[in-house]
Design a protein around this motif. Structure first.
Motif, PDB file in Angstrom:
ATOM      1  N   ILE A   1     -68.499  49.341  38.526  1.00  0.00           N
ATOM      2  CA  ILE A   1     -69.159  49.313  39.844  1.00  0.00           C
ATOM      3  C   ILE A   1     -69.332  50.737  40.374  1.00  0.00           C
ATOM      4  CG2 ILE A   1     -68.981  48.450  42.221  1.00  0.00           C
ATOM      5  CD1 ILE A   1     -67.378  46.088  41.082  1.00  0.00           C
ATOM      6  N   LEU A   2     -68.412  51.618  39.961  1.00  0.00           N
ATOM      7  CA  LEU A   2     -68.493  53.001  40.446  1.00  0.00           C
ATOM      8  C   LEU A   2     -69.692  53.744  39.866  1.00  0.00           C
ATOM      9  CD1 LEU A   2     -64.744  54.049  40.486  1.00  0.00           C
ATOM     10  CD2 LEU A   2     -66.174  53.252  42.354  1.00  0.00           C
TER      11      LEU A   2
ATOM     12  N   HIS B   1     -56.158  42.869  28.319  1.00  0.00           N
ATOM     13  CA  HIS B   1     -55.735  43.941  29.227  1.00  0.00           C
ATOM     14  C   HIS B   1     -56.846  44.959  29.497  1.00  0.00           C
ATOM     15  CE1 HIS B   1     -54.561  45.239  25.149  1.00  0.00           C
ATOM     16  NE2 HIS B   1     -55.016  46.399  25.551  1.00  0.00           N
ATOM     17  N   ILE B   2     -58.023  44.759  28.960  1.00  0.00           N
ATOM     18  CA  ILE B   2     -59.136  45.672  29.256  1.00  0.00           C
ATOM     19  C   ILE B   2     -59.918  45.183  30.481  1.00  0.00           C
ATOM     20  CG2 ILE B   2     -61.337  46.577  28.367  1.00  0.00           C
ATOM     21  CD1 ILE B   2     -58.917  47.852  27.065  1.00  0.00           C
TER      22      ILE B   2
ATOM     23  N   SER C   1     -63.922  46.759  36.557  1.00  0.00           N
ATOM     24  CA  SER C   1     -64.450  47.004  37.903  1.00  0.00           C
ATOM     25  C   SER C   1     -64.832  48.473  38.075  1.00  0.00           C
ATOM     26  CB  SER C   1     -63.453  46.567  38.969  1.00  0.00           C
ATOM     27  OG  SER C   1     -62.288  47.355  38.930  1.00  0.00           O
ATOM     28  N   ALA C   2     -64.363  49.327  37.162  1.00  0.00           N
ATOM     29  CA  ALA C   2     -64.766  50.734  37.200  1.00  0.00           C
ATOM     30  C   ALA C   2     -66.279  50.871  37.045  1.00  0.00           C
ATOM     31  CB  ALA C   2     -64.057  51.520  36.103  1.00  0.00           C
TER      32      ALA C   2
ATOM     33  N   MET D   1     -76.606  56.643  42.562  1.00  0.00           N
ATOM     34  CA  MET D   1     -77.271  56.817  43.857  1.00  0.00           C
ATOM     35  C   MET D   1     -77.241  58.273  44.338  1.00  0.00           C
ATOM     36  SD  MET D   1     -78.291  53.818  44.676  1.00  0.00           S
ATOM     37  CE  MET D   1     -78.517  53.428  46.394  1.00  0.00           C
ATOM     38  N   LEU D   2     -76.343  59.060  43.775  1.00  0.00           N
ATOM     39  CA  LEU D   2     -76.109  60.419  44.282  1.00  0.00           C
ATOM     40  C   LEU D   2     -77.375  61.276  44.397  1.00  0.00           C
ATOM     41  CD1 LEU D   2     -73.554  61.885  45.281  1.00  0.00           C
ATOM     42  CD2 LEU D   2     -73.430  62.992  43.061  1.00  0.00           C
TER      43      LEU D   2
ATOM     44  N   TYR E   1     -79.124  60.196  47.441  1.00  0.00           N
ATOM     45  CA  TYR E   1     -78.365  60.497  48.651  1.00  0.00           C
ATOM     46  C   TYR E   1     -78.485  61.968  49.015  1.00  0.00           C
ATOM     47  CZ  TYR E   1     -74.796  60.727  52.134  1.00  0.00           C
ATOM     48  OH  TYR E   1     -74.160  60.937  53.320  1.00  0.00           O
ATOM     49  N   LEU E   2     -78.403  62.824  48.031  1.00  0.00           N
ATOM     50  CA  LEU E   2     -78.454  64.269  48.297  1.00  0.00           C
ATOM     51  C   LEU E   2     -79.890  64.789  48.370  1.00  0.00           C
ATOM     52  CD1 LEU E   2     -75.508  65.488  46.044  1.00  0.00           C
ATOM     53  CD2 LEU E   2     -75.521  65.171  48.508  1.00  0.00           C
ATOM     54  N   ASN E   3     -80.854  63.867  48.375  1.00  0.00           N
ATOM     55  CA  ASN E   3     -82.274  64.212  48.486  1.00  0.00           C
ATOM     56  C   ASN E   3     -82.790  65.077  47.338  1.00  0.00           C
ATOM     57  OD1 ASN E   3     -81.018  64.451  51.546  1.00  0.00           O
ATOM     58  ND2 ASN E   3     -82.764  63.072  51.355  1.00  0.00           N
TER      59      ASN E   3
ATOM     60  N   ILE F   1     -72.556  52.743  40.341  1.00  0.00           N
ATOM     61  CA  ILE F   1     -73.596  52.621  41.376  1.00  0.00           C
ATOM     62  C   ILE F   1     -73.652  53.886  42.241  1.00  0.00           C
ATOM     63  CG2 ILE F   1     -74.392  51.295  43.376  1.00  0.00           C
ATOM     64  CD1 ILE F   1     -73.202  48.801  42.014  1.00  0.00           C
ATOM     65  N   PRO F   2     -72.510  54.291  42.874  1.00  0.00           N
ATOM     66  CA  PRO F   2     -72.598  55.537  43.662  1.00  0.00           C
ATOM     67  C   PRO F   2     -72.999  56.743  42.822  1.00  0.00           C
ATOM     68  CG  PRO F   2     -70.325  54.733  43.576  1.00  0.00           C
ATOM     69  CD  PRO F   2     -71.202  53.649  43.045  1.00  0.00           C
TER      70      PRO F   2
ATOM     71  N   PRO G   1     -59.436  44.007  33.566  1.00  0.00           N
ATOM     72  CA  PRO G   1     -59.298  44.494  34.953  1.00  0.00           C
ATOM     73  C   PRO G   1     -59.934  45.861  35.175  1.00  0.00           C
ATOM     74  CG  PRO G   1     -57.214  43.694  34.140  1.00  0.00           C
ATOM     75  CD  PRO G   1     -58.134  43.724  32.968  1.00  0.00           C
ATOM     76  N   HIS G   2     -60.059  46.638  34.111  1.00  0.00           N
ATOM     77  CA  HIS G   2     -60.615  47.983  34.301  1.00  0.00           C
ATOM     78  C   HIS G   2     -62.135  47.960  34.383  1.00  0.00           C
ATOM     79  CE1 HIS G   2     -56.552  48.771  33.497  1.00  0.00           C
ATOM     80  NE2 HIS G   2     -56.623  48.774  32.178  1.00  0.00           N
TER      81      HIS G   2
END
Lengths: 152, 362
Positions: free
Chosen positions: A13-14, A4-5, A10-11, A20-21, A24-26, A16-17, A7-8
């Motif tokens: 992947i978050l 049951h762990i 995929s968190a 990247m922040l 992105y915000l220079n 990455i953003p 499926p979580h």
């Protein structure tokens, strides 16, 4: 790992953003791939041509070839200039073409330049600057200076 | 244990579960993005209009140039009646940015390169990755979303009862309650889920066409002025900005409800003035000669290639920005339900799995 762990996961992947922040915000600048050429004079102005993405011209859907350039006037876009324009041709180009018009931010103009399919040694990249008093200045570069790719 | 044959239930589970966190994140950020201007209104006083929001471009541009002498204005747009006019600008430091201008007081905000709205949209649209990668990652999630919706309906016998006699199962534990909520919410928001997933699959197709540089418009040159239209000035004389109020007046003579103006970015470009109030989903544009104030062309939203019309309609339906605050609130509410479906689906599965494991361990 418990079933049951999973499926979580995929968190993850978050992350990455999140990573990247700063870019992105220079807060961190991405390496600038554009290649400015040495400044040149055109009429009374000093202008820097920038190869936006070094490399060969890219193909459009219909097969036409195009490449993007930047044009920077020292001290920003002078209001005496009516139009700046870039074109690849063998002779200094006529004025009645709309392809390759400089547009966008006046501090960092941008132009999409069409490339003919067959290029001769005579082809050059021409910058045409027209003033509001209808006077015209033209300068040019050999293609091997403005296209950083083998074969030019 | 006997292997169960492939079933709609398994498919429903496999579509939602493996990527549920990512799917939930995209749905939740999208839901917030619908009301991003309204959230900006709440937290950024510079965005709030102090009076009627009039698109009087001369005064607005003059206010911006006075407040920030090095800012170049590319265009102005009315967003909502409670928000100030948004100006699209460039500065010597940044290629693109925005400022808010109050039409009543002339107050101008500081130029902003990133806003709450732009960061939220970048998170939702491409997870801040390089757009050409992130766009595909996000759009591909529409496929499991769509299959989840379809299999959800297939699993639900007599699904119309969710509309005719919705029944919340209370008193039988939280799993039964959330299960009934999941089913009713799923049915009620089915139209919205289909709209979002189908428009997202279109965005995927659109990006592929875009990257192939497929011409969205038939290859005809954009409307431009000719050299003969341009005035000739004395040597050393600087060109003045076109009379934007005159252009606005000429455009208003053709169409009502115009909400944005785009300034020429070259000497040959017309002033373009447009809005979508006539059809809500499509932009009508009036092109005006900047030197004479004459109308050159009226292009109605429907006078475009089929692909352009499709792109406009799909985008408007996906983001819900076509009918003012009420549509946004409906889109927000159903966005919340859709996000809730993903979270509750995971939760129901979690409860069942832990219950099964608990049973085995006991």
């Amino acid at each position: 790992m418990p079933k049951h762990i999973k499926p979580h996961l995929s968190a993850l992947i978050l992350l990455i953003p999140l990573l990247m922040l700063p870019w992105y915000l220079n807060w961190i600048e991405l390496p600038d791939r554009s290649r400015p050429l040495p400044a040149r004079d055109v009429g009374p102005w000093s202008v820097t041509l920038v190869e936006s993405k070094p490399g060969k011209p890219h193909a459009l859907f219909g097969g036409q070839k195009q490449k993007d350039y930047g044009i920077r006037f020292a001290d920003g876009y002078p209001s005496h200039i009516r139009q700046a324009h870039l074109q690849v041709s063998e002779q200094p180009p006529a004025l009645d073409v709309f392809d390759g018009h400089a547009h966008g931010s006046p501090y960092n103009l941008h132009a999409h330049v069409s490339f003919p399919h067959t290029l001769s040694d005579e082809h050059r990249l021409w910058l045409t600057v027209e003033n509001w008093d209808a006077s015209v200045h033209q300068i040019s570069w050999p293609l091997n200076e403005v296209v950083s790719a083998p074969g030019f | 244990m006997k292997k169960r044959p492939f079933s709609v239930r398994t498919l429903h589970l496999w579509m939602g579960l493996p990527l549920w966190v990512l799917l939930f994140f995209i749905c939740a950020t999208g839901t917030l993005a619908v009301v991003s201007y309204e959230i900006t209104w709440l937290f950024n006083p510079a965005s709030r209009a102090s009076g009627p929001v009039m698109l009087e471009p001369e005064a607005l541009v003059a206010s911006i140039e006075e407040a920030h002498p090095h800012v170049h204005v590319h265009g102005l747009g009315v967003v909502e009646p409670y928000l100030n006019v948004m100006a699209y600008i460039s500065t010597p430091e940044a290629q693109w940015g925005t400022v808010w201008v109050d039409a009543s007081t002339g107050a101008v905000s500081e130029p902003a390169r990133h806003t709450f709205r732009s960061v939220l949209r970048a998170l939702h649209g491409w997870l801040l990755m390089p757009v050409a990668v992130g766009w595909y990652v996000v759009c591909l999630l529409a496929v499991p979303l769509l299959i989840s919706l379809v299999t959800g309906v297939m699993m639900y016998r007599r699904f119309w009862q969710a509309f005719t006699q919705p029944r919340l199962i209370t008193g039988k534990g939280s799993r039964a309650l959330w299960g009934s909520l999941h089913r009713i919410g799923g049915m009620w928001s089915l139209w919205f889920g289909l709209l979002i997933s189908i428009s997202s699959i279109w965005f995927l197709v659109m990006m592929i066409l875009w990257q192939l540089r497929f011409p969205f418009e038939p290859p005809k040159p954009p409307l431009m002025l000719t050299r003969a239209d341009l005035p000739v000035l004395a040597t050393g004389e600087a060109a003045e900005r076109p009379d934007l109020n005159q252009a606005m007046g000429a455009a208003h003579g053709q169409l009502a409800g115009l909400s944005w103006i785009s300034l020429p970015s070259s000497a040959f470009e017309p002033v373009r003035i447009g809005g979508s109030s006539r059809t809500l989903l499509l932009q009508d544009t009036v092109s005006v000669n900047p030197y004479t104030g004459e109308v050159m062309e009226v292009r109605l939203g429907g006078d475009q290639s089929g692909l352009m019309v499709l792109a406009s309609v799909m985008r408007a339906l996906h983001v819900g920005n076509f009918g003012g605050l009420w549509i946004k609130l409906i889109w927000f509410a159903f966005g919340c339900i859709l996000s809730g479906l993903i979270a509750s689906g995971m939760w129901i599965w979690w409860k069942r799995t832990t219950a099964l494991q608990g049973g085995r361990n006991a």
